[in-house]
Every structure is written in C-alpha cells, then in structure tokens.
Design a protein around this motif. Structure first.
Motif, PDB file in Angstrom:
ATOM      1  N   ASP A 321       0.772  -1.225   0.031  1.00 26.94           N
ATOM      2  CA  ASP A 321      -0.071  -0.121  -0.042  1.00 26.94           C
ATOM      3  C   ASP A 321       0.871   1.049   0.018  1.00 26.94           C
ATOM      4  O   ASP A 321       1.537   1.530   0.910  1.00 26.94           O
ATOM      5  CB  ASP A 321      -0.978   0.055   1.244  1.00 26.94           C
ATOM      6  CG  ASP A 321      -2.029   1.162   1.237  1.00 26.94           C
ATOM      7  OD1 ASP A 321      -1.667   2.076   0.282  1.00 26.94           O
ATOM      8  OD2 ASP A 321      -2.469   1.335   2.400  1.00 26.94           O
ATOM      9  N   PHE A 324       0.765   3.180   3.137  1.00 33.16           N
ATOM     10  CA  PHE A 324       1.611   2.509   4.361  1.00 33.16           C
ATOM     11  C   PHE A 324       2.872   3.162   4.100  1.00 33.16           C
ATOM     12  O   PHE A 324       3.722   3.222   5.220  1.00 33.16           O
ATOM     13  CB  PHE A 324       1.254   0.948   4.171  1.00 33.16           C
ATOM     14  CG  PHE A 324       1.859   0.130   5.454  1.00 33.16           C
ATOM     15  CD1 PHE A 324       2.896   0.033   5.851  1.00 33.16           C
ATOM     16  CD2 PHE A 324       1.007  -0.308   6.353  1.00 33.16           C
ATOM     17  CE1 PHE A 324       3.516  -0.439   6.702  1.00 33.16           C
ATOM     18  CE2 PHE A 324       1.211  -0.955   7.442  1.00 33.16           C
ATOM     19  CZ  PHE A 324       2.656  -1.078   7.588  1.00 33.16           C
ATOM     20  N   ARG A 413      -5.747   4.956   4.853  1.00 37.81           N
ATOM     21  CA  ARG A 413      -6.005   3.499   4.785  1.00 37.81           C
ATOM     22  C   ARG A 413      -7.343   3.496   4.126  1.00 37.81           C
ATOM     23  O   ARG A 413      -8.368   4.027   4.369  1.00 37.81           O
ATOM     24  CB  ARG A 413      -5.822   2.841   6.087  1.00 37.81           C
ATOM     25  CG  ARG A 413      -6.165   1.391   5.910  1.00 37.81           C
ATOM     26  CD  ARG A 413      -6.069   1.009   7.579  1.00 37.81           C
ATOM     27  NE  ARG A 413      -5.859  -0.499   7.694  1.00 37.81           N
ATOM     28  CZ  ARG A 413      -6.580  -1.351   8.466  1.00 37.81           C
ATOM     29  NH1 ARG A 413      -7.394  -0.522   9.322  1.00 37.81           N
ATOM     30  NH2 ARG A 413      -6.638  -2.585   8.678  1.00 37.81           N
ATOM     31  N   THR A 416      -9.459  -2.593   4.817  1.00 37.52           N
ATOM     32  CA  THR A 416      -9.387  -2.858   6.190  1.00 37.52           C
ATOM     33  C   THR A 416      -9.170  -4.498   6.493  1.00 37.52           C
ATOM     34  O   THR A 416      -9.166  -4.824   7.496  1.00 37.52           O
ATOM     35  CB  THR A 416     -10.748  -2.405   7.234  1.00 37.52           C
ATOM     36  OG1 THR A 416     -11.844  -3.296   6.605  1.00 37.52           O
ATOM     37  CG2 THR A 416     -10.910  -1.067   6.999  1.00 37.52           C
ATOM     38  N   ASN A 419      -3.084  -5.224   6.668  1.00 34.64           N
ATOM     39  CA  ASN A 419      -2.055  -4.347   6.014  1.00 34.64           C
ATOM     40  C   ASN A 419      -0.844  -5.187   5.482  1.00 34.64           C
ATOM     41  O   ASN A 419      -0.143  -4.571   4.763  1.00 34.64           O
ATOM     42  CB  ASN A 419      -1.446  -3.278   7.027  1.00 34.64           C
ATOM     43  CG  ASN A 419      -2.565  -2.640   7.783  1.00 34.64           C
ATOM     44  OD1 ASN A 419      -3.714  -1.878   6.899  1.00 34.64           O
ATOM     45  ND2 ASN A 419      -2.528  -2.196   8.868  1.00 34.64           N
TER      46      ASN A 419
END
Length: 473
Positions: A321, A324, A413, A416, A419
């Motif tokens: 991500d 992230f 983010r 859910t 991650n």
C-alpha cells in the motif's frame, strides 16, 4: 647423510574458499596434475556471525564437508603430500574440531587410508584469559570496546586465532594430515613455505589470496580451485577451471579484501606490507606478484568469544500500500508503542527487544543507507523480530506486534482486511538461541606462538592397526 636442498618452488592447491563449499572434480584433477606439494583449505570465518561459535555448531553441512574432505584426503595420501585444514568446523572451537576430526577418521576407515594426523586445538583457557584481561593484556580491536571480565565469563566458547607456527611444528613432527582449530586464514597456505624457508611476506600474501580459492579470478567463485606457485622472489596465481582467469585487476582487488588499510595487513607476529608489491600479467590466465614483505612486530593473537543473548522469533511480511509505505516509520513507531503499553505490567522491559527490518529501503545497511529517501519503493519486505530472555517471550512479542501491524489504522488507509501479506503459514518462526561476539580482542605479550595451541599426534587407519600388531607380545 647429506641434507636435501630446499626447493626453489612450491605449488599449493586450494580447492575451495571454505571446506564444504564444494569444488568441481575436473578443476581439482587439473590441480593435481600440476603436482602440488600440499593441499590446504581454510574451513572457517567469522562472517556468519557469532551464533556458530557460541552454539558450538558448524555453519557448513556435514555431508558437504565429508565430500570435500574425501577427495582431498584420497589425493593427498595417493601423492604423499600434506593435507592441511584450518579453522575446522567453521569456528575452530573444540566442538567444531571434534566434528571435523570424526569425519577424517570415518573417511580413513571407509577408504582404507593411513596417515599421521595432527590435531591442533585453539581453545583458550577462561581463567588464563581473565588473568590477561585483569593485567591489561586483552586489548580492543578498534573500534571495539574494552574487554570486560563479565564478557569473558559469559562466553560459551573462546578461541585464539593461531598463526602458522603451530602448523609448521606439526609438519616438523611428521604430520600427513593436519586439522587445526581457529587459525589465521593465510596460515594453512603459508605453513609449508615457511617450513622450507620461503619469504614470509610472499608466503602470507599468497595465502591471503588462496584462502578464498577462485574468488580472485574472473569470473570469481568460492567453490572452485586455485593453484599458487611460490618461488623465492615472487609467486603466481591461476585458476584451474578453463573458463576462469586471473587478471592484474582481479588479483589486486582481492588483495584489498577484508582490509582496513590498503597497504598493510596485520596478523599474528607481523604486518604484511604491500607498499612495494607489483602485479603483472604472466600469461592470459596467470598473475605474477612480487615485492610483498613482512614487517615484524610484537606477537599478538586475536581472541574470539561468543555469549548468549536470548532467543529469537521472526515473522516475514510484505507491504504494497503506497500510503502505508509513505508513512512506514510512523506506523512502526505506533506498533512499538502499542506493544510496550500492552506488556508494561507483565513483562520487564529489559527482557525483550522488538526490531523491524525494511527490505527495499534500508534492510541491508540500516541507518547507513545513503539512498533511503531518494525514491519511494512500490513494495517493502518487512521482518518483525523479537529477541527475548525466553523463546516464549519472543513468540509473544512477535505475535502481538504482527497482529498490531496487520490491523493498525493510519491516514489514507482504504482496505481494512489487513495491511500485510504473509508468504508463509504459520507466519512466525522460531530462530532459536541468539549470541553476540562477547570477545573480539587482541591478546598481547605472546612469547611463544605455539604455547597456547597443543598438538596431538595419532596414527590413523592401517598404520594404527600395524602399530597395534607390533606392540602385541
């Protein structure tokens, strides 16, 4: 009886960079056809870290070591030339030495070989080292710290890195095969030349190159053979596989390997001085080296010791991500804080450590990485690691940290579901005991280079049987 004149040339066959790394039998046969005077191999290194010394375990596979040794011992006995192994078992402490000697005996029994075996231990007495530390004779290797008595006491194994002198003594005692504990890497190659009065600077420099076998060739390989030819005023190095060649650049570059000073390489009892060394292309595959010399200095020995730290558990995950990745340091800091808060009342803070390694950004060099902010990678490899007093605590810390990172919220983010991407199930692995280098220092005040290294001689194989029969009434 007239004493034989010393040879004007010695040929040294180095099969592989570390015993157990393997070598092609064709290259080895080519080397044997050159009629070497000795087969020598360095079997160890501190490169794999302190675990193997601390745990008393080899870092090379037993079957692989057996294969290499079998070829070397058969060739050595067939030609009646010495076979010399240094830093047996990887680290050269008593457990490593015993494993290697056991393999030698097994091969001798299976192949019907007989020889005089010299075993040279390198373990140093703990009380003697404590006494040396107390009188200031155990000094740091810069930039390392001062030695402490607690570090010496905590070490599970302590070894001294022997120079060539004990090996020369074993040859003088008639050893056909020498298995030595921790040894200075060039020592096993320099021993026979020094026994014959060759120049120490040239012998040690040649040993420095041969200890890594064909790594000094192009293309380089730690699993292929190299031949060194030592003469009175120079030496030659050449690889034994036809696809490899030594060049001035490859040999000179390897001379710089593992050195803090490009011109001087300190070792037991001296400093190899390369300020006047010359490299010349002898032929397409061979390089001639001359001018290396040995400067004497007070004799010192490097001492290595490893002490237990705790137990390790690791978890490997991937991150893709971009949000992230862009704020990964903040996210990892949040995970650290969450783990610390969760166990504040149950686990002593000094009983565990939580570590993160990010591959794709700075996983190799850490804070020393100069390119860590130049570009944002599209993915990162994340290793979650805990080192703790017990394996159970390490398991707990990694498990909680992994779960925290998996579901931690952060700005930007979107999904859910999780991650992290895990390549394995189960995701957490026991890495077992963890060790540190507790002693990595120089022992000064050495009067006798052989005194700390006892030599045990034994007759192995058919010679043992013959001797036993002669002793019967």
């Amino acid at each position: 009886m007239t004493r034989a004149a010393p040879p004007e040339e010695l040929r040294i066959l180095s099969p592989t960079a570390i015993l157990g790394y393997g070598f092609p039998e064709a290259s080895f046969a080519t080397g044997l056809a050159r009629d070497p005077h000795v087969i020598a191999v360095d079997a160890g290194s501190s490169d794999p870290g302190p675990y193997y010394l601390g745990a008393g375990e080899p870092f090379t596979d037993r079957a692989a070591v057996t294969r290499d040794l079998r070829l070397m011992l058969r060739a050595g006995r067939a030609r009646r030339i010495p076979v010399i192994v240094g830093s047996a078992g990887g680290c050269g402490a008593r457990p490593h030495l015993d494993i290697t000697v056991a393999i030698v005996r097994e091969i001798a029994a299976e192949e019907g070989l007989s020889f005089r075996l010299a075993v040279i231990a390198a373990d140093i007495d703990r009380d003697a080292l404590l006494a040396a530390q107390a009188r200031g004779a155990l000094v740091p290797l810069p930039p390392g710290p001062e030695a402490t008595a607690d570090d010496v006491r905590a070490s599970t194994h302590l070894v001294a890195q022997m120079g060539a002198e004990p090996l020369v003594a074993a040859l003088a005692a008639g050893a056909d095969v020498i298995v030595a504990g921790r040894a200075y890497d060039p020592a096993v190659f320099a021993a026979l030349p020094l026994a014959h009065g060759f120049d120490a600077g040239l012998a040690v420099h040649l040993g420095k190159i041969l200890e890594c076998a064909a790594i000094a060739a192009v293309p380089g390989s730690g699993g292929d053979c190299m031949l060194g030819t030592l003469r009175r005023d120079h030496f030659l190095v050449e690889p034994l596989a036809p696809e490899r060649r030594c060049t001035v650049v490859s040999v000179a570059a390897h001379t710089l390997y593992e050195k803090s000073d490009p011109y001087r390489l300190p070792g037991p009892g001296g400093v190899l001085d390369l300020t006047a060394t010359t490299f010349a292309q002898e032929d397409e595959r061979t390089v001639r080296v001359a001018g290396s010399r040995m400067l004497t200095r007070p004799y010192t020995l490097k001492i290595e010791g490893a002490a237990p730290v705790g137990f390790r558990t690791v978890s490997i995950a991937g991150v893709r991500d971009p949000s992230f990745i862009a704020q990964v340091d903040t996210i990892l800091d949040a995970a650290r804080a969450r783990v610390a808060a969760n166990f504040a009342g149950t686990l002593a803070p000094e009983s565990w450590q939580l570590l993160f390694r990010l591959y794709g950004r700075d996983g190799v060099m850490g804070t020393s990485e100069p390119l860590r902010t130049i570009a944002t990678p599209h993915e990162l490899g994340l290793i979650v690691e805990a080192v703790a007093d017990t394996q159970a605590i390490a398991d707990t810390i990694v498990s909680f940290a992994r779960a925290t990172l998996l579901h931690l919220g952060y700005p930007g983010r979107i999904a859910t579901a999780g991650n992290l991407a895990f390549p394995y199930s189960p995701s957490d692995f026991h890495a077992g005991a963890v060790y540190r280098f507790s002693v990595y220092h120089l022992l000064t005040g050495i009067d006798d280079p052989c005194a700390l290294f006892p030599i045990t001689l034994e007759e192995v194989g058919a010679r043992t049987v013959a001797l036993a029969r002669r002793e019967q009434p």
